[in-house]
Design a protein around this motif. Structure first.
Motif, short mmCIF file in Angstrom:
data_model
loop_
_atom_site.label_atom_id
_atom_site.label_comp_id
_atom_site.label_asym_id
_atom_site.label_seq_id
_atom_site.Cartn_x
_atom_site.Cartn_y
_atom_site.Cartn_z
N GLY A 101 -29.03 -67.32 55.51
CA GLY A 101 -30.11 -66.48 55.98
C GLY A 101 -30.44 -65.39 54.74
O GLY A 101 -29.73 -65.42 53.59
N PRO A 102 -31.39 -64.67 54.90
CA PRO A 102 -31.69 -63.51 53.81
C PRO A 102 -30.72 -62.63 53.78
O PRO A 102 -29.86 -62.43 54.75
CB PRO A 102 -33.11 -63.05 54.35
N THR A 103 -30.71 -61.81 52.52
CA THR A 103 -29.74 -60.68 52.17
C THR A 103 -30.38 -59.61 51.71
O THR A 103 -31.45 -59.68 51.05
CB THR A 103 -28.51 -61.15 51.32
N VAL A 104 -29.85 -58.40 51.86
CA VAL A 104 -30.26 -57.14 51.20
C VAL A 104 -30.32 -57.29 49.63
O VAL A 104 -31.25 -56.92 49.13
CB VAL A 104 -29.47 -55.86 51.62
N ILE A 105 -29.14 -57.93 48.97
CA ILE A 105 -29.10 -58.17 47.69
C ILE A 105 -30.21 -58.93 47.18
O ILE A 105 -30.87 -58.57 46.10
CB ILE A 105 -27.55 -58.32 47.23
N GLY A 106 -30.31 -59.94 47.79
CA GLY A 106 -31.31 -61.01 47.34
C GLY A 106 -32.69 -60.43 47.43
O GLY A 106 -33.63 -60.29 46.37
N GLY A 107 -32.93 -59.62 48.47
CA GLY A 107 -34.13 -58.91 48.68
C GLY A 107 -34.58 -57.88 47.58
O GLY A 107 -35.77 -57.94 47.01
N LEU A 108 -33.56 -57.11 47.20
CA LEU A 108 -33.69 -56.08 46.39
C LEU A 108 -34.10 -56.79 44.94
O LEU A 108 -34.90 -56.25 44.09
CB LEU A 108 -32.47 -55.05 46.15
N ALA A 109 -33.33 -57.78 44.64
CA ALA A 109 -33.42 -58.62 43.32
C ALA A 109 -34.99 -59.20 43.49
O ALA A 109 -35.62 -59.09 42.22
CB ALA A 109 -32.69 -59.77 43.20
N ASN A 123 -37.97 -62.86 48.64
CA ASN A 123 -38.82 -61.59 49.56
C ASN A 123 -38.31 -61.71 50.89
O ASN A 123 -37.92 -62.65 51.53
CB ASN A 123 -40.10 -61.78 49.56
N VAL A 124 -37.61 -60.64 51.41
CA VAL A 124 -37.14 -60.24 52.78
C VAL A 124 -38.07 -59.52 53.48
O VAL A 124 -38.27 -58.54 53.30
CB VAL A 124 -35.78 -59.67 52.73
N GLU A 125 -38.71 -60.29 54.56
CA GLU A 125 -39.62 -59.66 55.45
C GLU A 125 -39.18 -58.44 56.33
O GLU A 125 -38.07 -58.27 56.83
CB GLU A 125 -40.13 -60.61 56.45
N GLY A 126 -39.60 -57.38 55.91
CA GLY A 126 -39.17 -55.99 56.86
C GLY A 126 -38.21 -55.18 56.03
O GLY A 126 -37.82 -53.99 56.52
N ALA A 179 -31.93 -46.80 48.66
CA ALA A 179 -31.44 -46.64 49.80
C ALA A 179 -32.55 -47.51 50.71
O ALA A 179 -33.75 -47.40 50.40
CB ALA A 179 -31.83 -45.28 50.50
N VAL A 180 -32.05 -48.48 51.62
CA VAL A 180 -33.10 -49.35 52.29
C VAL A 180 -32.98 -49.33 53.83
O VAL A 180 -31.75 -48.86 54.42
CB VAL A 180 -32.91 -50.97 51.94
N ASP A 181 -34.21 -49.53 54.52
CA ASP A 181 -34.12 -49.76 56.06
C ASP A 181 -33.90 -51.40 56.23
O ASP A 181 -34.74 -51.99 56.00
CB ASP A 181 -35.35 -49.36 56.59
N LYS A 182 -32.69 -51.65 56.44
CA LYS A 182 -32.51 -53.13 56.84
C LYS A 182 -32.93 -53.49 58.06
O LYS A 182 -32.52 -53.00 59.38
CB LYS A 182 -30.85 -53.43 56.65
N PRO A 183 -33.66 -54.58 58.24
CA PRO A 183 -34.14 -55.44 59.43
C PRO A 183 -33.08 -55.91 60.00
O PRO A 183 -32.18 -56.50 59.54
CB PRO A 183 -35.24 -56.17 59.00
N VAL A 184 -33.13 -56.57 61.66
CA VAL A 184 -32.42 -57.38 62.09
C VAL A 184 -32.33 -58.72 61.53
O VAL A 184 -33.72 -59.20 60.65
CB VAL A 184 -32.74 -57.69 63.58
N GLY A 185 -31.41 -59.47 61.50
CA GLY A 185 -31.30 -60.89 60.66
C GLY A 185 -31.33 -60.99 59.51
O GLY A 185 -31.38 -62.19 58.70
N VAL A 186 -30.71 -59.65 58.87
CA VAL A 186 -30.60 -59.93 57.37
C VAL A 186 -29.07 -59.24 57.07
O VAL A 186 -28.41 -58.42 57.60
CB VAL A 186 -31.50 -58.71 56.53
#
Length: 310
Positions: A111-119, A79-82, A94-101
Motif C-alpha cells: 500500500g501507500p507510504t508517507v515517504i512515497g507520498g512526500l517524494a 500521491n497519497v490521498e489524505g 510534519a504530516v497528518d497521516k491518514p488511515v491505511g498508510v
C-alpha cells in the motif's frame, strides 16, 4: 529461485515439538513462513516429508530448503490521498497521516507510504537510515492516524533520533478504550515483546523491552472512555498492547480483543487511536515546536455516537 539447503540433527531439547515450531526455532523463521515451507515440501525428517503439526524426535535428521531472502522493499513515489503536510522547512516535515498508510515500505506491504507520498510532493528527505526508511525517526501503525514528523536534513535526522531515544519528545495520543479505567489516571509499566504464538502481534512479556504508558481519562461514556495517552517509551503497538492487557482494548481493535459488536455499532473498521500532538525542540532553531492533528471523520463520528447514548 531455489533457496539455501540446510540440514542438521534435531536437538534433544526440541523432542516432541511441532514441526512448524521446530523449523521456526531452528532457522529463525516466523511460524507462518515455517508452516508454508513445510506444506510445500521444503522440510524433510529422515528423508520423509511431514505435516506442520507432526511431532519431531530428538536426533532425527532434518533437511530444510530455506526460502530465498526477500527483495529489499523500495519506495514507490505516488500521491497519497489524505496525506497532509502540516509544517515544512529545510530540516523537518510534519504530516497528518491518514488511515491505511504505512510510514515507510516494508516486506509484504504493497500500500501507500508517507515517504512515497512526500517524494511525490517534491520533498527531499534525509538519506540517513536504511534505504527504504530514510528520514523516518518514528512510526505510526498503518491503522493509526495523526501527527508524524520526518527528517529532511541529515542534521535533523541525527538530532531527532537522539531526542526520541532520550525521551525528549512529547508524544500525545487520544484513544477510546472499552469500559472505564481504574484508576481514571495512571501509569502502565509493563514490558512488551513479540507474541509467542501470533505473528504481527505483541504482548506484555516478562522478558520484553521496558514500556511505560501514562494516561488520563478525558471523558467517560456508558461503554467506553476517551483517554489522553502520554508515551514515555515507543514500542510497536504499545498503546494497543497495554490497554488490551488491562482488559480495556482500544474500541475497534479486533486484533487485540476489542468487542466486534461495539465496533460495528460505531462504524469502526480499525482501532480508535489517534496521534494527537507532537512536541519537540526544533533541531536547528532550538525552539519548542508543537503540532496538533484533529480527529479524522471515522473517529469523530464514532465519538459522536458514544456521546449520543449518554
Amino acid at each position: 529461485m531455489t533457496g539455501e539447503q540446510r540440514s542438521l540433527p534435531v536437538p534433544d531439547g526440541l523432542d516432541g515439538m511441532r514441526m512448524d515450531q521446530a523449523v521456526s526455532r531452528l532457522f529463525g523463521l516466523s511460524r507462518t513462513v515455517a508452516a508454508d515451507l513445510i506444506e510445500n515440501g521444503g522440510a524433510l525428517v529422515n528423508g520423509v516429508t511431514k505435516q506442520k503439526a507432526d511431532k519431531v524426535a530428538g536426533g532425527a535428521w532434518l533437511e530444510v530448503t530455506l526460502p530465498p531472502p526477500p527483495a529489499p522493499p523500495t519506495i514507490v513515489v505516488e500521491n497519497v490521498e489524505g496525506l497532509r503536510v502540516v509544517f515544512a522547512d529545510d530540516d523537518i516535515v510534519a504530516v497528518d497521516k491518514p488511515v491505511g498508510v504505512a510510514a515507510h515500505p516494508s516486506p509484504g506491504w504493497t500500500g501507500p507510504t508517507v515517504i512515497g507520498g512526500l517524494a511525490a510532493m517534491g520533498h527531499r528527505i534525509s538519506t540517513s537510515g536504511a534505504a527504504e526508511r530514510q528520514g523516518v525517526v518514528h512510526r505510526l501503525d498503518v491503522g493509526t492516524t495523526g501527527i508524524m514528523v520526518v527528517a529532511k536534513s541529515e542534521h535533523a535526522y541525527t538530532a531527532l533520533k537522539r531526542a526520541f531515544k532520550e525521551r525528549e519528545v512529547d508524544k500525545r495520543y487520544h484513544a477510546v478504550v472499552q469500559g472505564h479505567l481504574d484508576p481514571f489516571s495512571g501509569t502502565i509499566d509493563a514490558p512488551i515483546d513479540r507474541h509467542p504464538q501470533h505473528d504481527y502481534r505483541f504482548a506484555v512479556m516478562s522478558g520484553g523491552k521496558p514500556s511505560v504508558t501514562h494516561y488520563d481519562t478525558l471523558e467517560a461514556f456508558p461503554a467506553a472512555s476517551l483517554v489522553d495517552v502520554h508515551l514515555e517509551t515507543g514500542r510497536t503497538h504499545q498503546i494497543r498492547v497495554h490497554f488490551s492487557a488491562m482488559r480495556h482494548p482500544c474500541v475497534g481493535d479486533l486484533q487485540y480483543g476489542a468487542d466486534p459488536t461495539l465496533a460495528a455499532r460505531l462504524g469502526l473498521s480499525r482501532q480508535w487511536l489517534h496521534a494527537r500532538q507532537l512536541s519537540f525542540v526544533h533541531p536547528t532553531t532550538l525552539e519548542q515546536v508543537t503540532f496538533v492533528s484533529e480527529y479524522p471523520s471515522d473517529l469523530a463520528h464514532a465519538l459522536e455516537l458514544l456521546r449520543d447514548v449518554q
